[in-house]
Write a protein that holds these residues in place. Structure first.
Motif, PDB file in Angstrom:
ATOM      1  N   ASP A 100       0.982  -1.197   0.218  1.00  0.00           N
ATOM      2  CA  ASP A 100       0.030  -0.144  -0.046  1.00  0.00           C
ATOM      3  C   ASP A 100       0.620   1.479   0.464  1.00  0.00           C
ATOM      4  O   ASP A 100       0.583   2.176  -0.982  1.00  0.00           O
ATOM      5  CB  ASP A 100      -0.675  -0.250   1.065  1.00  0.00           C
ATOM      6  N   HIS A 101       2.126   1.167   0.566  1.00  0.00           N
ATOM      7  CA  HIS A 101       2.710   2.635   0.915  1.00  0.00           C
ATOM      8  C   HIS A 101       3.715   2.567  -0.247  1.00  0.00           C
ATOM      9  O   HIS A 101       3.818   4.256  -1.381  1.00  0.00           O
ATOM     10  CB  HIS A 101       3.844   2.635   1.725  1.00  0.00           C
ATOM     11  N   ALA A 102       3.641   1.591  -0.777  1.00  0.00           N
ATOM     12  CA  ALA A 102       4.026   1.159  -2.466  1.00  0.00           C
ATOM     13  C   ALA A 102       3.804   1.956  -3.117  1.00  0.00           C
ATOM     14  O   ALA A 102       4.182   2.683  -3.759  1.00  0.00           O
ATOM     15  CB  ALA A 102       4.614  -0.112  -2.808  1.00  0.00           C
ATOM     16  N   LYS A 103       2.405   1.911  -3.486  1.00  0.00           N
ATOM     17  CA  LYS A 103       1.152   1.935  -3.981  1.00  0.00           C
ATOM     18  C   LYS A 103       1.283   3.908  -4.129  1.00  0.00           C
ATOM     19  O   LYS A 103       1.412   4.625  -5.025  1.00  0.00           O
ATOM     20  CB  LYS A 103      -0.206   1.436  -4.101  1.00  0.00           C
ATOM     21  N   LEU A 104       0.866   4.298  -2.968  1.00  0.00           N
ATOM     22  CA  LEU A 104       1.350   5.345  -2.414  1.00  0.00           C
ATOM     23  C   LEU A 104       2.917   6.413  -3.480  1.00  0.00           C
ATOM     24  O   LEU A 104       2.467   7.450  -3.944  1.00  0.00           O
ATOM     25  CB  LEU A 104       1.485   6.037  -1.262  1.00  0.00           C
ATOM     26  N   LEU A 105       3.742   6.082  -3.036  1.00  0.00           N
ATOM     27  CA  LEU A 105       4.655   6.388  -3.640  1.00  0.00           C
ATOM     28  C   LEU A 105       4.974   6.729  -5.428  1.00  0.00           C
ATOM     29  O   LEU A 105       4.928   7.671  -5.609  1.00  0.00           O
ATOM     30  CB  LEU A 105       5.870   5.797  -3.008  1.00  0.00           C
ATOM     31  N   VAL A 106       3.992   5.660  -5.664  1.00  0.00           N
ATOM     32  CA  VAL A 106       4.426   5.398  -7.402  1.00  0.00           C
ATOM     33  C   VAL A 106       3.215   6.891  -7.415  1.00  0.00           C
ATOM     34  O   VAL A 106       3.336   7.016  -7.794  1.00  0.00           O
ATOM     35  CB  VAL A 106       3.427   4.337  -7.718  1.00  0.00           C
ATOM     36  N   ALA A 107       1.843   6.888  -6.765  1.00  0.00           N
ATOM     37  CA  ALA A 107       0.339   7.238  -7.090  1.00  0.00           C
ATOM     38  C   ALA A 107       1.355   8.803  -6.473  1.00  0.00           C
ATOM     39  O   ALA A 107       1.486   9.791  -7.735  1.00  0.00           O
ATOM     40  CB  ALA A 107      -0.269   7.537  -6.208  1.00  0.00           C
ATOM     41  N   GLN A 108       2.605   9.338  -5.889  1.00  0.00           N
ATOM     42  CA  GLN A 108       3.020  10.674  -5.660  1.00  0.00           C
ATOM     43  C   GLN A 108       3.752  11.154  -7.027  1.00  0.00           C
ATOM     44  O   GLN A 108       4.238  12.042  -7.528  1.00  0.00           O
ATOM     45  CB  GLN A 108       3.695  11.295  -4.501  1.00  0.00           C
ATOM     46  N   GLN A 155      26.308  18.874 -11.856  1.00  0.00           N
ATOM     47  CA  GLN A 155      24.660  19.342 -12.201  1.00  0.00           C
ATOM     48  C   GLN A 155      23.594  18.458 -11.084  1.00  0.00           C
ATOM     49  O   GLN A 155      23.552  17.330 -10.786  1.00  0.00           O
ATOM     50  CB  GLN A 155      24.963  18.172 -13.576  1.00  0.00           C
ATOM     51  N   VAL A 156      22.717  19.347 -11.348  1.00  0.00           N
ATOM     52  CA  VAL A 156      21.343  18.469 -10.468  1.00  0.00           C
ATOM     53  C   VAL A 156      20.243  17.803 -12.299  1.00  0.00           C
ATOM     54  O   VAL A 156      19.993  19.511 -12.299  1.00  0.00           O
ATOM     55  CB  VAL A 156      20.835  18.655  -9.769  1.00  0.00           C
ATOM     56  N   GLU A 157      19.760  17.139 -12.104  1.00  0.00           N
ATOM     57  CA  GLU A 157      18.629  16.614 -13.150  1.00  0.00           C
ATOM     58  C   GLU A 157      17.041  16.291 -12.431  1.00  0.00           C
ATOM     59  O   GLU A 157      17.761  15.752 -11.739  1.00  0.00           O
ATOM     60  CB  GLU A 157      18.851  15.458 -13.875  1.00  0.00           C
ATOM     61  N   VAL A 158      15.973  17.388 -12.556  1.00  0.00           N
ATOM     62  CA  VAL A 158      14.778  17.070 -11.438  1.00  0.00           C
ATOM     63  C   VAL A 158      14.364  16.085 -12.936  1.00  0.00           C
ATOM     64  O   VAL A 158      13.965  16.581 -14.299  1.00  0.00           O
ATOM     65  CB  VAL A 158      14.177  17.935 -11.353  1.00  0.00           C
ATOM     66  N   ARG A 159      13.930  15.052 -12.076  1.00  0.00           N
ATOM     67  CA  ARG A 159      13.465  13.796 -13.164  1.00  0.00           C
ATOM     68  C   ARG A 159      11.683  13.549 -12.312  1.00  0.00           C
ATOM     69  O   ARG A 159      11.283  14.575 -11.562  1.00  0.00           O
ATOM     70  CB  ARG A 159      13.780  12.722 -13.272  1.00  0.00           C
ATOM     71  N   THR A 160      10.855  13.672 -13.556  1.00  0.00           N
ATOM     72  CA  THR A 160       9.486  13.535 -13.426  1.00  0.00           C
ATOM     73  C   THR A 160       9.075  12.115 -14.048  1.00  0.00           C
ATOM     74  O   THR A 160       9.974  11.255 -14.552  1.00  0.00           O
ATOM     75  CB  THR A 160       8.754  14.925 -13.846  1.00  0.00           C
ATOM     76  N   PRO A 161       8.136  11.520 -14.530  1.00  0.00           N
ATOM     77  CA  PRO A 161       7.242  10.158 -15.239  1.00  0.00           C
ATOM     78  C   PRO A 161       7.892  10.596 -16.744  1.00  0.00           C
ATOM     79  O   PRO A 161       7.905  10.229 -17.411  1.00  0.00           O
ATOM     80  CB  PRO A 161       6.133   9.764 -14.742  1.00  0.00           C
TER      81      PRO A 161
END
Length: 188
Positions: A100-108, A155-161
């Motif tokens: 359930d917590h893994a699902k929450l992380l993926v949803a976020q 350098q820092v790369e900000v990633r999204t899905p």
């Protein structure tokens, strides 16, 4: 036919073989999750499961991976991973709670509530990855750079899905300096 010792095989299938008890519990907790239904389950020796999600709601996303090896559930996305992502205070949580917590992380991750900050040095070598929120970006990037300053990130790369949304920022030299202790921050 593929050697299952060297690669995964589709799960469940006749050629998949058995999975360990922990993997069974993880599968039971995740297989009806709508996001998992669009993913690909594979079985790996000696009986682990790997779920790879590369499409959500018909859109391609950078792969999200969950796997059940060694009595842990590992969640990985955006060049970041965590093992057994149980909520704080539940170190011995069962597979359902951890799932359930893994699902929450993926949803976020998917809704943009969390992103990842991937830091690299001048040669492109990885220095570290951390999650960041929708809060003001600069202080979070500074904190991330300071966290791995001994590895000399530049350098820092900000990633999204979605790779098309990734942004790269230089690490400011002042971000790598230790924080000065003010009198009210001195120990003791």
């Amino acid at each position: 036919m593929t050697d299952p010792a060297e690669s995964g095989v589709p799960y469940p299938s006749e050629m998949a073989g058995p999975i360990d008890e922990w993997s069974e519990q993880v599968f039971a907790a995740l297989h009806n999750w709508p996001i998992a239904r669009t993913g690909e389950w594979t079985r790996w020796e000696p009986g682990y499961l790997l779920l790879t999600i590369s499409h959500v709601d018909g859109s391609e996303v950078e792969p999200i991976v969950l796997y059940s090896a060694d009595q842990e559930l590992t969640v990985a996305f955006g060049y970041w991973e965590t093992h057994n992502p149980a909520p704080y205070g539940l170190p011995d949580a069962n597979a359902a709670v951890i799932a359930d917590h893994a699902k929450l992380l993926v949803a976020q991750w998917l809704d943009g509530t969390i992103r990842t900050a991937v830091l690299t040095d001048a040669t492109g070598k990885w220095c570290g990855t951390t999650t960041i929120t929708l809060a003001e970006l600069a202080p979070q990037l500074e904190s991330a750079a300071r966290w791995v300053r001994d590895f000399h990130p530049v350098q820092v790369e900000v990633r999204t899905p979605f790779k098309r949304e990734w942004k790269t920022f230089p690490v400011a030299p002042e971000w790598l300096k230790p924080l000065a202790l003010s009198p009210d921050r001195l120990p003791g």
